[in-house]
Scaffold this motif. Structure first.
Motif, PDB file in Angstrom:
ATOM      1  N   TYR A 224      37.507  43.783  43.511  1.00 42.51           N
ATOM      2  CA  TYR A 224      38.831  44.216  43.083  1.00 42.51           C
ATOM      3  C   TYR A 224      39.096  45.659  43.505  1.00 42.51           C
ATOM      4  O   TYR A 224      40.188  45.990  43.976  1.00 42.51           O
ATOM      5  CB  TYR A 224      38.978  44.069  41.572  1.00 42.51           C
ATOM      6  CG  TYR A 224      38.738  42.651  41.103  1.00 42.51           C
ATOM      7  CD1 TYR A 224      39.578  41.615  41.493  1.00 42.51           C
ATOM      8  CD2 TYR A 224      37.646  42.343  40.306  1.00 42.51           C
ATOM      9  CE1 TYR A 224      39.352  40.308  41.084  1.00 42.51           C
ATOM     10  CE2 TYR A 224      37.413  41.039  39.886  1.00 42.51           C
ATOM     11  CZ  TYR A 224      38.264  40.027  40.280  1.00 42.51           C
ATOM     12  OH  TYR A 224      38.035  38.741  39.885  1.00 42.51           O
TER      13      TYR A 224
ATOM     14  N   ARG B 245      45.649  48.994  40.238  1.00 39.38           N
ATOM     15  CA  ARG B 245      45.834  47.806  41.071  1.00 39.38           C
ATOM     16  C   ARG B 245      44.613  46.880  40.966  1.00 39.38           C
ATOM     17  O   ARG B 245      44.755  45.653  40.942  1.00 39.38           O
ATOM     18  CB  ARG B 245      46.080  48.208  42.526  1.00 39.38           C
ATOM     19  CG  ARG B 245      46.320  47.044  43.441  1.00 39.38           C
ATOM     20  CD  ARG B 245      47.570  46.268  43.072  1.00 39.38           C
ATOM     21  NE  ARG B 245      47.691  45.092  43.882  1.00 39.38           N
ATOM     22  CZ  ARG B 245      48.187  43.941  43.462  1.00 39.38           C
ATOM     23  NH1 ARG B 245      48.651  43.822  42.227  1.00 39.38           N
ATOM     24  NH2 ARG B 245      48.252  42.914  44.264  1.00 39.38           N
TER      25      ARG B 245
ATOM     26  N   GLN C  88      44.962  44.906  37.857  1.00 38.85           N
ATOM     27  CA  GLN C  88      45.990  43.876  38.037  1.00 38.85           C
ATOM     28  C   GLN C  88      45.430  42.686  38.820  1.00 38.85           C
ATOM     29  O   GLN C  88      45.696  41.527  38.475  1.00 38.85           O
ATOM     30  CB  GLN C  88      47.202  44.458  38.763  1.00 38.85           C
ATOM     31  CG  GLN C  88      47.997  45.446  37.951  1.00 38.85           C
ATOM     32  CD  GLN C  88      49.050  46.174  38.782  1.00 38.85           C
ATOM     33  OE1 GLN C  88      49.099  46.055  40.006  1.00 38.85           O
ATOM     34  NE2 GLN C  88      49.910  46.929  38.103  1.00 38.85           N
ATOM     35  N   LEU C  89      44.675  42.970  39.860  1.00 35.75           N
ATOM     36  CA  LEU C  89      44.073  41.892  40.653  1.00 35.75           C
ATOM     37  C   LEU C  89      43.085  41.070  39.828  1.00 35.75           C
ATOM     38  O   LEU C  89      43.028  39.844  39.948  1.00 35.75           O
ATOM     39  CB  LEU C  89      43.368  42.463  41.888  1.00 35.75           C
ATOM     40  CG  LEU C  89      44.264  43.043  42.973  1.00 35.75           C
ATOM     41  CD1 LEU C  89      43.428  43.750  44.024  1.00 35.75           C
ATOM     42  CD2 LEU C  89      45.120  41.962  43.598  1.00 35.75           C
ATOM     43  N   ARG C  90      42.335  41.745  38.973  1.00 29.95           N
ATOM     44  CA  ARG C  90      41.383  41.026  38.117  1.00 29.95           C
ATOM     45  C   ARG C  90      42.114  40.143  37.118  1.00 29.95           C
ATOM     46  O   ARG C  90      41.693  39.008  36.851  1.00 29.95           O
ATOM     47  CB  ARG C  90      40.489  42.014  37.386  1.00 29.95           C
ATOM     48  CG  ARG C  90      39.440  41.319  36.560  1.00 29.95           C
ATOM     49  CD  ARG C  90      38.492  42.282  35.972  1.00 29.95           C
ATOM     50  NE  ARG C  90      37.499  41.574  35.184  1.00 29.95           N
ATOM     51  CZ  ARG C  90      36.759  42.127  34.281  1.00 29.95           C
ATOM     52  NH1 ARG C  90      36.851  43.402  34.018  1.00 29.95           N
ATOM     53  NH2 ARG C  90      35.883  41.420  33.605  1.00 29.95           N
TER      54      ARG C  90
ATOM     55  N   GLN D 298      45.101  38.824  37.526  1.00 30.47           N
ATOM     56  CA  GLN D 298      45.648  37.708  38.292  1.00 30.47           C
ATOM     57  C   GLN D 298      44.569  36.672  38.591  1.00 30.47           C
ATOM     58  O   GLN D 298      44.813  35.468  38.527  1.00 30.47           O
ATOM     59  CB  GLN D 298      46.219  38.195  39.619  1.00 30.47           C
ATOM     60  CG  GLN D 298      47.574  38.836  39.525  1.00 30.47           C
ATOM     61  CD  GLN D 298      48.041  39.328  40.900  1.00 30.47           C
ATOM     62  OE1 GLN D 298      47.268  39.452  41.826  1.00 30.47           O
ATOM     63  NE2 GLN D 298      49.334  39.598  40.992  1.00 30.47           N
ATOM     64  N   ASP D 299      43.380  37.144  38.910  1.00 21.65           N
ATOM     65  CA  ASP D 299      42.283  36.247  39.246  1.00 21.65           C
ATOM     66  C   ASP D 299      41.809  35.450  38.027  1.00 21.65           C
ATOM     67  O   ASP D 299      41.408  34.291  38.167  1.00 21.65           O
ATOM     68  CB  ASP D 299      41.122  37.075  39.813  1.00 21.65           C
ATOM     69  CG  ASP D 299      40.208  36.250  40.687  1.00 21.65           C
ATOM     70  OD1 ASP D 299      40.645  35.202  41.181  1.00 21.65           O
ATOM     71  OD2 ASP D 299      39.056  36.667  40.868  1.00 21.65           O
TER      72      ASP D 299
ATOM     73  N   LYS E 255      43.653  34.388  35.609  1.00 22.18           N
ATOM     74  CA  LYS E 255      44.664  33.403  35.209  1.00 22.18           C
ATOM     75  C   LYS E 255      44.594  32.133  36.021  1.00 22.18           C
ATOM     76  O   LYS E 255      45.200  31.136  35.665  1.00 22.18           O
ATOM     77  CB  LYS E 255      46.065  34.018  35.338  1.00 22.18           C
ATOM     78  CG  LYS E 255      46.340  35.074  34.299  1.00 22.18           C
ATOM     79  CD  LYS E 255      47.730  35.603  34.417  1.00 22.18           C
ATOM     80  CE  LYS E 255      47.990  36.673  33.355  1.00 22.18           C
ATOM     81  NZ  LYS E 255      49.334  37.235  33.477  1.00 22.18           N
ATOM     82  N   LEU E 256      43.854  32.155  37.125  1.00 15.45           N
ATOM     83  CA  LEU E 256      43.774  30.952  37.976  1.00 15.45           C
ATOM     84  C   LEU E 256      42.981  29.913  37.331  1.00 15.45           C
ATOM     85  O   LEU E 256      42.280  29.464  36.827  1.00 15.45           O
ATOM     86  CB  LEU E 256      43.182  31.309  39.339  1.00 15.45           C
ATOM     87  CG  LEU E 256      44.038  32.229  40.169  1.00 15.45           C
ATOM     88  CD1 LEU E 256      43.325  32.552  41.465  1.00 15.45           C
ATOM     89  CD2 LEU E 256      45.373  31.561  40.498  1.00 15.45           C
TER      90      LEU E 256
END
Length: 163
Positions: A71, A152, A155-157, A159-160, A162-163
């Motif tokens: 990340y 950022r 945020q990427l973590r 988003q990851d 939630k998959l």
């Protein structure tokens, strides 16, 4: 007489010379084992041996494992996307960029980023920046870039996850 020599001369009795090991036998056997191990190691024919204690040893090869937070790595490339990337090394965690001007800015910067830990933490990220003239960058600017990268990365973590 022949029968007596056959019984006592073979050396197979309890007190014969062959049954009592000597220190010289141990030394020569140890030397032979050491030579065999050295030869196997030199020729690459050494057989891997393992014990129960191998579970507790770190068995990873540091030359083939990656200890970089993905990340932080991705966020660094995204936040500093206005800088041309000169070299990247994901195994050592180093990103080196060329000079570039940020959007809306007038001064050109160059950056070197080091991601040196798999944890998503500020201590895992080291940023070094300089201006085109070789001058130092203000500490506030460095802090702002570091905060942008960390934000950022979080945020990427998210988003990851939630998959």
């Amino acid at each position: 007489m022949l029968s007596l020599s056959a019984c006592g001369g073979s050396g197979s009795g309890l007190f014969s010379r062959k049954s009592a090991p000597s220190a010289a036998n141990y030394d020569s056997r140890a030397a032979a084992d050491a030579q065999r191990a050295a030869l196997d190691k030199a020729t690459g024919e050494a057989k891997p041996t393992s014990t129960i204690w191998d579970i507790f040893r770190k068995s990873e090869d540091p030359n083939s494992t990656v200890h970089v937070n993905k990340y932080l790595w991705s966020a660094s490339l995204e936040v500093l996307n206005f800088l041309p990337v000169e070299s990247v090394d994901p195994f050592s965690g180093v990103i080196v960029t060329g000079y570039g001007t940020p959007p809306g800015g007038g001064r050109a910067y160059r950056a070197t980023i080091l991601v040196n830990d798999p944890a998503l933490d500020a201590r895992s990220l080291t940023i070094s920046m300089q201006t085109r003239g070789g001058g130092a960058v203000a500490p506030e600017t460095l802090k702002a870039v570091e905060d942008a990268i960390l934000t950022r990365a979080r945020q990427l973590r998210i988003q990851d996850s939630k998959l």
